[in-house]
Scaffold this motif. Structure first.
Motif, PDB file in Angstrom:
ATOM      1  N   ASN A 142     -11.907  55.647 -18.269  1.00  0.00           N
ATOM      2  CA  ASN A 142     -12.327  54.277 -18.529  1.00  0.00           C
ATOM      3  C   ASN A 142     -12.711  54.092 -19.993  1.00  0.00           C
ATOM      4  OD1 ASN A 142     -13.333  51.561 -17.352  1.00  0.00           O
ATOM      5  ND2 ASN A 142     -15.083  52.309 -18.518  1.00  0.00           N
ATOM      6  N   SER A 143     -13.455  55.058 -20.543  1.00  0.00           N
ATOM      7  CA  SER A 143     -13.893  54.930 -21.932  1.00  0.00           C
ATOM      8  C   SER A 143     -12.720  55.001 -22.901  1.00  0.00           C
ATOM      9  CB  SER A 143     -14.928  56.007 -22.273  1.00  0.00           C
ATOM     10  OG  SER A 143     -14.343  57.298 -22.302  1.00  0.00           O
ATOM     11  N   LEU A 144     -11.707  55.826 -22.569  1.00  0.00           N
ATOM     12  CA  LEU A 144     -10.527  55.895 -23.434  1.00  0.00           C
ATOM     13  C   LEU A 144      -9.761  54.576 -23.421  1.00  0.00           C
ATOM     14  CD1 LEU A 144      -9.262  59.491 -22.616  1.00  0.00           C
ATOM     15  CD2 LEU A 144     -10.373  58.718 -24.719  1.00  0.00           C
ATOM     16  N   CYS A 145      -9.727  53.908 -22.272  1.00  0.00           N
ATOM     17  CA  CYS A 145      -9.123  52.559 -22.207  1.00  0.00           C
ATOM     18  C   CYS A 145      -9.921  51.578 -23.048  1.00  0.00           C
ATOM     19  CB  CYS A 145      -9.107  52.046 -20.773  1.00  0.00           C
ATOM     20  SG  CYS A 145      -7.883  52.757 -19.693  1.00  0.00           S
ATOM     21  N   ARG A 296     -25.871  57.910  -9.932  1.00  0.00           N
ATOM     22  CA  ARG A 296     -27.101  58.325 -10.613  1.00  0.00           C
ATOM     23  C   ARG A 296     -26.801  58.884 -12.007  1.00  0.00           C
ATOM     24  NH1 ARG A 296     -32.288  58.999  -9.325  1.00  0.00           N
ATOM     25  NH2 ARG A 296     -33.519  60.502 -10.524  1.00  0.00           N
ATOM     26  N   ALA A 297     -25.696  59.603 -12.136  1.00  0.00           N
ATOM     27  CA  ALA A 297     -25.316  60.140 -13.449  1.00  0.00           C
ATOM     28  C   ALA A 297     -25.109  59.005 -14.448  1.00  0.00           C
ATOM     29  CB  ALA A 297     -24.050  60.976 -13.319  1.00  0.00           C
ATOM     30  N   ARG A 298     -24.456  57.932 -14.016  1.00  0.00           N
ATOM     31  CA  ARG A 298     -24.244  56.795 -14.922  1.00  0.00           C
ATOM     32  C   ARG A 298     -25.585  56.157 -15.307  1.00  0.00           C
ATOM     33  NH1 ARG A 298     -19.463  59.328 -14.713  1.00  0.00           N
ATOM     34  NH2 ARG A 298     -18.338  58.899 -12.787  1.00  0.00           N
ATOM     35  N   LYS A 299     -26.504  56.037 -14.345  1.00  0.00           N
ATOM     36  CA  LYS A 299     -27.801  55.431 -14.631  1.00  0.00           C
ATOM     37  C   LYS A 299     -28.603  56.256 -15.635  1.00  0.00           C
ATOM     38  CE  LYS A 299     -28.508  52.994 -10.213  1.00  0.00           C
ATOM     39  NZ  LYS A 299     -29.407  52.838  -9.049  1.00  0.00           N
ATOM     40  N   VAL A 300     -28.582  57.569 -15.482  1.00  0.00           N
ATOM     41  CA  VAL A 300     -29.318  58.444 -16.403  1.00  0.00           C
ATOM     42  C   VAL A 300     -28.788  58.294 -17.819  1.00  0.00           C
ATOM     43  CG1 VAL A 300     -29.750  60.856 -17.007  1.00  0.00           C
ATOM     44  CG2 VAL A 300     -30.002  60.105 -14.632  1.00  0.00           C
ATOM     45  N   MET A 301     -27.465  58.286 -17.959  1.00  0.00           N
ATOM     46  CA  MET A 301     -26.876  58.170 -19.286  1.00  0.00           C
ATOM     47  C   MET A 301     -27.214  56.825 -19.922  1.00  0.00           C
ATOM     48  SD  MET A 301     -24.341  56.679 -21.196  1.00  0.00           S
ATOM     49  CE  MET A 301     -22.959  56.193 -20.179  1.00  0.00           C
ATOM     50  N   LEU A 302     -27.069  55.736 -19.170  1.00  0.00           N
ATOM     51  CA  LEU A 302     -27.326  54.407 -19.718  1.00  0.00           C
ATOM     52  C   LEU A 302     -28.782  54.245 -20.134  1.00  0.00           C
ATOM     53  CD1 LEU A 302     -25.198  52.234 -17.257  1.00  0.00           C
ATOM     54  CD2 LEU A 302     -24.715  52.700 -19.666  1.00  0.00           C
ATOM     55  N   VAL A 344     -17.818  51.414 -14.798  1.00  0.00           N
ATOM     56  CA  VAL A 344     -17.746  52.581 -13.916  1.00  0.00           C
ATOM     57  C   VAL A 344     -18.816  52.481 -12.835  1.00  0.00           C
ATOM     58  CG1 VAL A 344     -17.760  55.103 -13.831  1.00  0.00           C
ATOM     59  CG2 VAL A 344     -16.843  53.928 -15.838  1.00  0.00           C
ATOM     60  N   VAL A 345     -19.977  51.946 -13.171  1.00  0.00           N
ATOM     61  CA  VAL A 345     -21.018  51.712 -12.169  1.00  0.00           C
ATOM     62  C   VAL A 345     -20.472  50.811 -11.053  1.00  0.00           C
ATOM     63  CG1 VAL A 345     -23.234  50.546 -11.776  1.00  0.00           C
ATOM     64  CG2 VAL A 345     -22.967  52.090 -13.723  1.00  0.00           C
ATOM     65  N   ILE A 346     -19.718  49.787 -11.429  1.00  0.00           N
ATOM     66  CA  ILE A 346     -19.110  48.910 -10.433  1.00  0.00           C
ATOM     67  C   ILE A 346     -18.157  49.703  -9.536  1.00  0.00           C
ATOM     68  CG2 ILE A 346     -17.516  46.971 -10.114  1.00  0.00           C
ATOM     69  CD1 ILE A 346     -18.703  45.763 -12.702  1.00  0.00           C
ATOM     70  N   ALA A 347     -17.337  50.556 -10.143  1.00  0.00           N
ATOM     71  CA  ALA A 347     -16.387  51.361  -9.368  1.00  0.00           C
ATOM     72  C   ALA A 347     -17.100  52.336  -8.433  1.00  0.00           C
ATOM     73  CB  ALA A 347     -15.459  52.124 -10.314  1.00  0.00           C
ATOM     74  N   ASN A 354     -12.792  45.612  -4.001  1.00  0.00           N
ATOM     75  CA  ASN A 354     -13.630  44.593  -4.624  1.00  0.00           C
ATOM     76  C   ASN A 354     -13.922  44.813  -6.095  1.00  0.00           C
ATOM     77  OD1 ASN A 354     -15.190  44.856  -1.539  1.00  0.00           O
ATOM     78  ND2 ASN A 354     -14.224  42.950  -2.170  1.00  0.00           N
ATOM     79  N   VAL A 355     -13.503  45.948  -6.675  1.00  0.00           N
ATOM     80  CA  VAL A 355     -13.976  46.270  -8.023  1.00  0.00           C
ATOM     81  C   VAL A 355     -13.511  45.249  -9.059  1.00  0.00           C
ATOM     82  CG1 VAL A 355     -14.295  48.736  -7.581  1.00  0.00           C
ATOM     83  CG2 VAL A 355     -12.069  47.913  -8.406  1.00  0.00           C
ATOM     84  N   ALA A 356     -12.265  44.783  -8.956  1.00  0.00           N
ATOM     85  CA  ALA A 356     -11.779  43.819  -9.949  1.00  0.00           C
ATOM     86  C   ALA A 356     -12.523  42.491  -9.830  1.00  0.00           C
ATOM     87  CB  ALA A 356     -10.277  43.609  -9.796  1.00  0.00           C
ATOM     88  N   SER A 357     -12.770  42.059  -8.594  1.00  0.00           N
ATOM     89  CA  SER A 357     -13.503  40.804  -8.400  1.00  0.00           C
ATOM     90  C   SER A 357     -14.922  40.898  -8.941  1.00  0.00           C
ATOM     91  CB  SER A 357     -13.545  40.441  -6.908  1.00  0.00           C
ATOM     92  OG  SER A 357     -12.261  40.115  -6.434  1.00  0.00           O
TER      93      SER A 357
END
Length: 421
Positions: A142-145, A296-302, A344-347, A354-357
């Protein structure tokens, strides 16, 4: 597979797909960055003040905000391949139209058209990353995109400045549109739906990749996590929009840099932001590979990176434009890390269907926050000064951290509430 699609193994194709999306987002952001770099030139051409310039920004941003949720729904309904192709063609033609404009009214029309077409990229991109990559690589892919966003902002200052100085501002827009048409052709030749083995790897065994099932539109709005994501984008996105739309002009008008100097140095915050955001995304993926639950990994990083955002306050006490660039490089890194990983949190939090919506609704909400913020910046920059604006910006990401931990969780639809969309 279409007879027009270039044949290649799926394991290799998915990285080519990432590359094409990267190119699309590079020039997506290049297009929207043009007006901020040419702000003094456009103000002179169309006889605008800061409030008039804010109108140019908001015509784009209002249409962007309105079409973002629609784009997400279209991706979930008709597929990422078709919707992204139409979107790229649309914003490319809008750029060419803007370059051919000779009146302020026609220029505003094509900026609105650009805003309506550009949101298609991001819901489509998130759907691609969700179905082609597992959680162990998802944030990195995702980040590379999305790194294309800051790369576009990096190449925009020198390229826009050179084209405008050597030719005129009309040429800048036309060149961008032609490049976009070439990217649309490349997308048409590369993208296909993922094969079943890739889907099993990416989606996992706990949820099937069923195109017909997920939360329906009404059920989505009853999810606490959706409201959390909306609030996060509403309060944090305006800081990134300031870096994109107001920082180059601020460095020229308040810090004394010339257009040529913006071309030489104005890309630095976006390069730092890009490298830092890719690094923080890879760090969150590493935590997942080491056994931490993905969300949780995404939350810690953010949470960790959000501490950099309040540094914008310090620029009030600094006269050097180069120290201002340094501080905003760190602020931009925090902004871009959030922008990359909140997708990525959404995914991680919502069903694949539903992720795109969800991203579309959230992106529209973030753009709405930017519209409101742009209006007040346009009103306040000349009267109250940039210091007041920077103080407000300092609180936005800390507030987003509180929302992230208190409102966002894994959303699993129960079997008896699964509905056809």
């Amino acid at each position: 597979m279409s007879k027009f699609t270039i044949p290649m193994p799926p394991s290799r194709r998915r990285w080519f797909i990432i590359f094409v999306i990267f190119l699309a987002i590079v020039f997506n952001y290049y297009d929207r960055q043009i007006v901020s770099i040419l702000k003094p030139m456009l103000k002179e051409e169309f006889e605008l003040g800061d409030d008039g310039y804010a109108m140019v920004l908001n015509i784009f941003t209002i249409f962007y905000a309105l079409m973002y949720p629609v784009s997400g729904w279209l991706v979930d309904k008709f597929g990422e391949r078709k919707v992204m192709l139409i979107g790229i063609l649309g914003w490319s033609m809008a750029c060419i139209g803007g370059g051919l404009s000779r009146t302020f009214g026609s220029f505003l029309f094509f900026r609105g058209m650009l805003g309506a077409a550009e949101p298609t990229n991001f819901p489509a991109q998130l759907k691609v990353v969700t179905v082609w990559f597992s959680g162990k690589l998802r944030a990195t892919a995702n980040s590379l995109c999305v790194a294309g966003s800051s790369i576009g902002a990096i190449i925009a200052p020198p390229l826009v400045a050179w084209l405008a100085i050597e030719y005129d501002f009309h040429t800048v827009f036309i060149v961008a549109g032609i490049i976009g048409l070439l990217i649309a052709l490349l997308w048409f030749l590369i993208y296909i739906e993922p094969p079943s083995d890739i889907v099993r790897e990416s989606v996992g065994l706990d949820q099937s990749y069923d195109k017909d099932h997920g939360f329906n539109w009404g059920q989505l709005w009853n999810r606490k996590s959706l409201w959390g994501i909306l609030l996060i984008r509403f309060v944090s996105d305006p800081v990134w929009y300031f870096c994109l739309f107001w920082l180059p002009g601020y460095l020229q008008e308040e810090s004394g840099l010339t257009l040529a100097q913006i071309g030489m140095f104005g890309w630095i915050p976006f390069l730092v932001a890009d490298i830092g955001a890719i690094g923080t995304s890879a760090w969150s993926d590493k935590m997942v590979r080491n056994g931490k639950e993905p969300l949780r990994a995404r939350k810690v990083m953010l949470t960790s990176i959000a501490v950099l955002a309040p540094l914008c306050c310090l620029t009030t006490y600094i006269s050097s434009p180069y120290l201002t660039i340094l501080l905003f490089s760190l602020v931009a890194m925090a902004c871009l890390s959030w922008l990359f990983t909140i997708s990525v949190v959404i995914a991680e939090a919502f069903p694949v269907k539903n992720v795109a919506s969800v991203l579309g609704i959230a992106g529209g909400c973030g753009a709405l926050g930017a519209v409101i913020f742009n209006y007040f910046v346009g009103q306040m920059m000349g009267s109250l000064g940039a210091g007041t604006i920077f103080i407000v910006m300092a609180f936005m990401h800390p507030v987003a951290v509180l929302i992230l931990w208190t409102m966002v969780k894994k959303e699993r639809p129960k079997p008896h509430v699964l509905q056809r969309l």
